[in-house]
Design a protein around this motif. Sequence first.
Motif, PDB file in Angstrom:
ATOM      1  N   ALA A   1      49.133  52.320  29.627  1.00 32.83           N
ATOM      2  CA  ALA A   1      48.697  52.973  30.859  1.00 32.83           C
ATOM      3  C   ALA A   1      49.788  53.846  31.460  1.00 32.83           C
ATOM      4  O   ALA A   1      49.501  54.802  32.185  1.00 32.83           O
ATOM      5  N   THR A   2      51.060  53.529  31.181  1.00 29.91           N
ATOM      6  CA  THR A   2      52.166  54.320  31.728  1.00 29.91           C
ATOM      7  C   THR A   2      52.609  55.417  30.774  1.00 29.91           C
ATOM      8  O   THR A   2      53.574  56.125  31.058  1.00 29.91           O
ATOM      9  N   GLY A   3      51.912  55.580  29.656  1.00 33.65           N
ATOM     10  CA  GLY A   3      52.190  56.698  28.768  1.00 33.65           C
ATOM     11  C   GLY A   3      53.049  56.390  27.570  1.00 33.65           C
ATOM     12  O   GLY A   3      53.347  57.292  26.784  1.00 33.65           O
ATOM     13  N   SER A   4      53.455  55.133  27.390  1.00 31.06           N
ATOM     14  CA  SER A   4      54.245  54.787  26.215  1.00 31.06           C
ATOM     15  C   SER A   4      53.360  54.784  24.968  1.00 31.06           C
ATOM     16  O   SER A   4      52.153  54.555  25.038  1.00 31.06           O
TER      17      SER A   4
ATOM     18  N   GLU B   1      39.397  46.951  37.565  1.00 33.43           N
ATOM     19  CA  GLU B   1      38.316  47.890  37.846  1.00 33.43           C
ATOM     20  C   GLU B   1      38.749  48.826  38.965  1.00 33.43           C
ATOM     21  O   GLU B   1      39.738  48.571  39.670  1.00 33.43           O
ATOM     22  N   GLY B   2      38.020  49.916  39.151  1.00 35.91           N
ATOM     23  CA  GLY B   2      38.317  50.884  40.190  1.00 35.91           C
ATOM     24  C   GLY B   2      37.312  52.011  40.154  1.00 35.91           C
ATOM     25  O   GLY B   2      36.568  52.167  39.178  1.00 35.91           O
ATOM     26  N   ASP B   3      37.276  52.783  41.223  1.00 35.03           N
ATOM     27  CA  ASP B   3      36.300  53.875  41.336  1.00 35.03           C
ATOM     28  C   ASP B   3      36.703  55.106  40.538  1.00 35.03           C
ATOM     29  O   ASP B   3      35.893  56.025  40.375  1.00 35.03           O
ATOM     30  N   HIS B   4      37.947  55.157  40.085  1.00 30.70           N
ATOM     31  CA  HIS B   4      38.431  56.327  39.349  1.00 30.70           C
ATOM     32  C   HIS B   4      39.385  55.849  38.266  1.00 30.70           C
ATOM     33  O   HIS B   4      40.139  54.888  38.469  1.00 30.70           O
ATOM     34  N   PRO B   5      39.375  56.497  37.093  1.00 33.90           N
ATOM     35  CA  PRO B   5      40.282  56.070  36.026  1.00 33.90           C
ATOM     36  C   PRO B   5      41.742  55.992  36.464  1.00 33.90           C
ATOM     37  O   PRO B   5      42.475  55.100  36.028  1.00 33.90           O
ATOM     38  N   ALA B   6      42.168  56.914  37.333  1.00 36.06           N
ATOM     39  CA  ALA B   6      43.561  56.893  37.790  1.00 36.06           C
ATOM     40  C   ALA B   6      43.862  55.620  38.575  1.00 36.06           C
ATOM     41  O   ALA B   6      44.977  55.073  38.493  1.00 36.06           O
ATOM     42  N   VAL B   7      42.893  55.143  39.344  1.00 38.03           N
ATOM     43  CA  VAL B   7      43.075  53.906  40.100  1.00 38.03           C
ATOM     44  C   VAL B   7      43.213  52.727  39.141  1.00 38.03           C
ATOM     45  O   VAL B   7      44.071  51.850  39.310  1.00 38.03           O
ATOM     46  N   VAL B   8      42.368  52.707  38.122  1.00 38.41           N
ATOM     47  CA  VAL B   8      42.432  51.629  37.139  1.00 38.41           C
ATOM     48  C   VAL B   8      43.772  51.651  36.412  1.00 38.41           C
ATOM     49  O   VAL B   8      44.412  50.609  36.224  1.00 38.41           O
ATOM     50  N   LEU B   9      44.217  52.838  35.996  1.00 35.50           N
ATOM     51  CA  LEU B   9      45.496  52.947  35.303  1.00 35.50           C
ATOM     52  C   LEU B   9      46.644  52.439  36.160  1.00 35.50           C
ATOM     53  O   LEU B   9      47.551  51.754  35.668  1.00 35.50           O
ATOM     54  N   TYR B  10      46.601  52.760  37.453  1.00 31.49           N
ATOM     55  CA  TYR B  10      47.657  52.276  38.349  1.00 31.49           C
ATOM     56  C   TYR B  10      47.631  50.746  38.418  1.00 31.49           C
ATOM     57  O   TYR B  10      48.685  50.091  38.345  1.00 31.49           O
ATOM     58  N   ARG B  11      46.450  50.177  38.556  1.00 30.27           N
ATOM     59  CA  ARG B  11      46.353  48.721  38.658  1.00 30.27           C
ATOM     60  C   ARG B  11      46.811  48.037  37.373  1.00 30.27           C
ATOM     61  O   ARG B  11      47.484  47.000  37.411  1.00 30.27           O
TER      62      ARG B  11
ATOM     63  N   SER C   1      49.004  49.119  35.263  1.00 33.26           N
ATOM     64  CA  SER C   1      50.455  49.233  35.111  1.00 33.26           C
ATOM     65  C   SER C   1      51.226  48.472  36.182  1.00 33.26           C
ATOM     66  O   SER C   1      52.333  47.980  35.921  1.00 33.26           O
ATOM     67  N   ALA C   2      50.666  48.338  37.393  1.00 28.65           N
ATOM     68  CA  ALA C   2      51.426  47.796  38.522  1.00 28.65           C
ATOM     69  C   ALA C   2      51.062  46.370  38.909  1.00 28.65           C
ATOM     70  O   ALA C   2      51.873  45.677  39.537  1.00 28.65           O
ATOM     71  N   GLU C   3      49.877  45.906  38.561  1.00 23.35           N
ATOM     72  CA  GLU C   3      49.418  44.598  39.012  1.00 23.35           C
ATOM     73  C   GLU C   3      49.339  43.611  37.847  1.00 23.35           C
ATOM     74  O   GLU C   3      49.174  44.003  36.693  1.00 23.35           O
ATOM     75  N   ASP C   4      49.467  42.340  38.164  1.00 25.62           N
ATOM     76  CA  ASP C   4      49.273  41.300  37.160  1.00 25.62           C
ATOM     77  C   ASP C   4      47.783  41.055  36.976  1.00 25.62           C
ATOM     78  O   ASP C   4      47.014  41.090  37.949  1.00 25.62           O
ATOM     79  N   PRO C   5      47.354  40.802  35.747  1.00 28.80           N
ATOM     80  CA  PRO C   5      45.923  40.542  35.533  1.00 28.80           C
ATOM     81  C   PRO C   5      45.499  39.232  36.195  1.00 28.80           C
ATOM     82  O   PRO C   5      46.268  38.261  36.231  1.00 28.80           O
ATOM     83  N   SER C   6      44.303  39.223  36.722  1.00 30.39           N
ATOM     84  CA  SER C   6      43.761  38.015  37.341  1.00 30.39           C
ATOM     85  C   SER C   6      42.546  37.565  36.543  1.00 30.39           C
ATOM     86  O   SER C   6      41.590  38.324  36.371  1.00 30.39           O
ATOM     87  N   TYR C   7      42.596  36.339  36.041  1.00 31.63           N
ATOM     88  CA  TYR C   7      41.470  35.804  35.275  1.00 31.63           C
ATOM     89  C   TYR C   7      41.211  34.348  35.663  1.00 31.63           C
ATOM     90  O   TYR C   7      40.927  33.489  34.821  1.00 31.63           O
ATOM     91  N   ALA C   8      41.308  34.101  36.957  1.00 30.78           N
ATOM     92  CA  ALA C   8      41.088  32.748  37.474  1.00 30.78           C
ATOM     93  C   ALA C   8      39.662  32.262  37.227  1.00 30.78           C
ATOM     94  O   ALA C   8      39.408  31.055  37.183  1.00 30.78           O
ATOM     95  N   ASP C   9      38.719  33.214  37.061  1.00 33.04           N
ATOM     96  CA  ASP C   9      37.334  32.833  36.818  1.00 33.04           C
ATOM     97  C   ASP C   9      37.037  32.610  35.342  1.00 33.04           C
ATOM     98  O   ASP C   9      35.898  32.358  34.968  1.00 33.04           O
ATOM     99  N   SER C  10      38.058  32.688  34.503  1.00 30.81           N
ATOM    100  CA  SER C  10      37.857  32.451  33.080  1.00 30.81           C
ATOM    101  C   SER C  10      37.521  30.990  32.819  1.00 30.81           C
ATOM    102  O   SER C  10      38.031  30.090  33.499  1.00 30.81           O
ATOM    103  N   PRO C  11      36.690  30.709  31.817  1.00 30.82           N
ATOM    104  CA  PRO C  11      36.456  29.312  31.448  1.00 30.82           C
ATOM    105  C   PRO C  11      37.769  28.637  31.057  1.00 30.82           C
ATOM    106  O   PRO C  11      38.672  29.276  30.514  1.00 30.82           O
TER     107      PRO C  11
END
Length: 305
Positions: free
Chosen positions: A199-202, A228-238, A240-250
């Motif tokens: 997502a950061t271009g590497s 998720e996000g309303d625009h691809p750029a928003v998703v790319l930022y998330r 690259s910058a945020e930790d994934p959340s999967y608390a609802d995973s089985p």
Amino acid sequence: MLHDPPARSSAPAPEPAALRPGEPRSIGPFRVRSRLGSGGMGDVYLGSTRKGQQVAIKLIRGAQLDDDEFRIRFRREVRAAAKVRSRFIANLVDADPEADLPWLATEYVAGPTLSQELAANGPLPQADVLNLVAGVAEALHGIHRAGLVHRDVKPANVILGPDGPRLIDLGVVAAVDATRLTLTGQAVGTPMYMAPEQATGSRPTAAADVWALGALAYYAATGNHLFEGDHPAVVLYRVSAEDPSYADSPEYLRAFLDALLVKDPERRPSLDAILRSLGVPDQAVAATLPAAGPPDLPSAGAGGR
């Protein structure tokens, strides 16, 4: 045993559309039967050989046909796809990158994509999730063994065939040391399934496919995307910058996701280690996890973190 047919009834395979006036009735040695879909680079048709084998034919159209760099890269992609064979891939059958309208033909797999299946019937049960992940992992193992990276593992690129999942769209595979750009000059991949470094271009490596496999497993089990996000750029930022959340995973999938969805690509497990954790037999396992990586993966389905 993994790779048994899915336990539940799958969504039906999408119905091919009738050919429209002006569309080709033959491409290379194949007779064109119907239209399967369209994309940014062209159209996809259902075709058949003289012996009756069904193939999916991607016919390239558009402004890129006048781009010499496009032709060079398309030739490279055809050569890359020809290097990979797997029972969990829609394998290349034939191609002509030199034609006025370049094309490539792969095995046709009748069945819904993973995204179509979940839209129709909701998240997969545990056995089906593990079958899916094991099959896609085997497909990626074959791609990586050939010195290639898929770069766009996502629900729309996995078909749930009658004999197991098939990873498709090998038109985006690339050599590990190849350019990170697509034919149109944009970074390869789908933002919701890109690894953070992608997502950061590497330049994506095999570890980026491992991250995408984790994101795919989470989607199959929950019906949700990691980001998720309303625009691809928003998703790319998330991504690259945020930790994934999967608390609802089985619970059975948590430890598996903990291992694959690590931001540092050097700490993600190899496909050999992943296949071992899923109980896939007869693997020639060499190197397992990087020295600085997490401990060996627990058996999938064991539960816990």
